[in-house]
Every structure is written in C-alpha cells, then in structure tokens.
Design an enzyme around this catalytic site. Structure first.
Site, short mmCIF file in Angstrom:
data_model
loop_
_atom_site.label_atom_id
_atom_site.label_comp_id
_atom_site.label_asym_id
_atom_site.label_seq_id
_atom_site.Cartn_x
_atom_site.Cartn_y
_atom_site.Cartn_z
N HIS A 1 0.88 -1.16 -0.20
CA HIS A 1 -0.01 -0.09 -0.04
C HIS A 1 1.04 1.30 0.06
CE1 HIS A 1 1.06 -0.87 4.01
NE2 HIS A 1 -0.03 -0.88 4.63
N TYR A 2 1.77 1.32 0.72
CA TYR A 2 2.97 2.36 0.80
C TYR A 2 3.61 2.65 -0.21
CZ TYR A 2 6.61 5.68 2.84
OH TYR A 2 7.44 6.61 2.98
#
Length: 250
Positions: A156-157
């Site tokens: 996600h990051y």
C-alpha cells in the site's frame, strides 16, 4: 549550514508538525521564508508553531488532506493571511503498518492511498492555480525509494509513493512553461515518528538495504527539499531526486 535564499517567499508544508516536514519548515524559516504548517493534529501543530516561531513567521491550519473542502479552505485561509503561495511541500504521509498484500485490510490499503497520493493531488490542485497566476511556484512531493523499488510487506505504501512519482512527472510537464516547477524526492527511511507504525523487522529490512549503513537524518532531507523550492532550482521539473544513501539503483 549553507545559506538558502527564500526571503519574501511563502511556503506551505503539509505534515509540518513533525518529522521531515518539521525539519523542512525550520530550514525554510531560517532561509527567510514565511511558512504555513498544514496538519491534522491540532495539538502537535500548536507545539510546532511555538517552537518554530523563534525562526520566523509561522501560520498553522488544521487540514484533513483527503477532504477537498478542507484543503480548499486551508488554501484560502493561507492566502488571506500570508498573501501568496510560492512553495508547496507535500510531506504528510502514513505507512498503514506492515503485512503481506493479501493480509492487509482493504480499508487500510485505501487510507494509505488516500492520504499519501490523493491528499497530495488535492493540495496540488488547490495551489497550482495561484502559482500559475503568479507565474512562479515550486512544488516538492515527498515520495520514497519504496515507490521505485517496492518494499515487501508494504504494498500500500509502495504503491502510494509510486503514484506520487507519476503525479510529479505529469504535473511537472503540464506546468513546464508556467514558471511553476514540480519535483519529487525519494528518501530512504529516516528515524521519525512514522517508525512507530512499523514492525521492527521491517525497519531492519530497510536499514539493510542502505549502503551507507544508516538512516537518513531529517536535516539532510530538509537541505535538498528546501533547495528545490528556491529560485536556484530553475531547470529541473518532473524530476526525482534520491535521498537513499546509495540504495536507489535508478
């Protein structure tokens, strides 16, 4: 410390109450700028403003960066108080913790994208018209080396920061003839409060990938980021500048 010239300039720093954002705000103030700190945490904003006031004029706005109305209101308030916007540094970001892609909850994944990518899009969208009107502006997006290489257990990051690099390149081309320059930096990990949301093994993984064998210092990041917001940065736009201690391979 080399002297950078930001006299008469007004800068917005998102996530400016702590970490890299705070260090950037201090370096800008020491360089003669007036700074507006945008952050969601009102208590931390007040503490930061009180600490930074010794270096120059500091304005604060409590902003939910994922909310268009909140960002627009903060932009209008900043213009009303400080008169212009010469620089925007998108430093606000979250990690969303660590986990394999199939283990991360969709709401966590979406929140990281919303804060790290959509939030930066909304601030650029709100501020760019004013900079175009002035025929001058500097935007710096704080991406990450994870956006280039992809960190395991942080999809996600990594995806959010890859998207931010893409946004930087597109917006830089769109504004190339306007006097507004848009660049990104891709730091390796720095010891900031964001570490509190990471697993110890993930922190060790990031350190193991840095040839210099140490984490980035926030003041080191502030030096490059602040320079990118000055007039001395005149022919770089849509570019990505590494702060990775040798980790980045392209």
């Amino acid at each position: 410390m080399n002297q950078l010239d930001m006299k008469g300039r007004v800068a917005i720093v998102t996530g400016g109450a702590q970490g890299i954002g705070y260090a950037v705000a201090e370096r800008m103030l020491r360089s003669g700028a007036e700074v507006a700190l945008w952050d969601i945490n009102e208590v931390q904003l007040t503490t930061a403003r009180n600490a930074l006031a010794q270096f120059g004029k500091v304005n604060t706005e409590v902003v939910e960066l994922t909310d268009e109305a909140s960002v627009d209101a903060a932009t209008k308030a900043t213009l009303g108080k400080l008169g212009r916007i010469d620089a925007l540094v998108n430093s606000a970001g979250i990690t969303g913790g660590n986990g394999s892609t199939w283990e991360l909850e969709p709401d966590v994944w979406r929140r990281v994208i919303e804060v790290n990518l959509i939030g930066s899009y909304l601030t650029c969208r709100a501020v760019a018209p004013q900079m175009i009107k002035q025929a001058y502006g500097r935007i710096v997006n704080i991406a990450s080396v994870a956006g280039k290489e992809g960190n395991p257990n942080a999809s996600h990051y990594s995806a959010s920061k890859a998207g931010l690099i893409g946004l930087t390149k597109s917006l830089g081309k769109e504004l190339a003839k306007s006097g507004v320059l848009v660049n990104a930096v891709t730091p390796a990990a720095a010891k900031t409060p964001i570490f509190n949301s990471m697993k110890a093994e993930h922190i060790e993984f990031m350190l193991s990938k840095i040839p210099m064998g140490r984490f980035l210092e926030v003041d080191e990041a502030a030096s490059m980021i602040t320079w990118l917001t000055t007039e001395d940065c005149a022919f770089s736009t849509g570019a990505v500048f590494d702060l990775s201690g040798g980790r980045a391979t392209y």
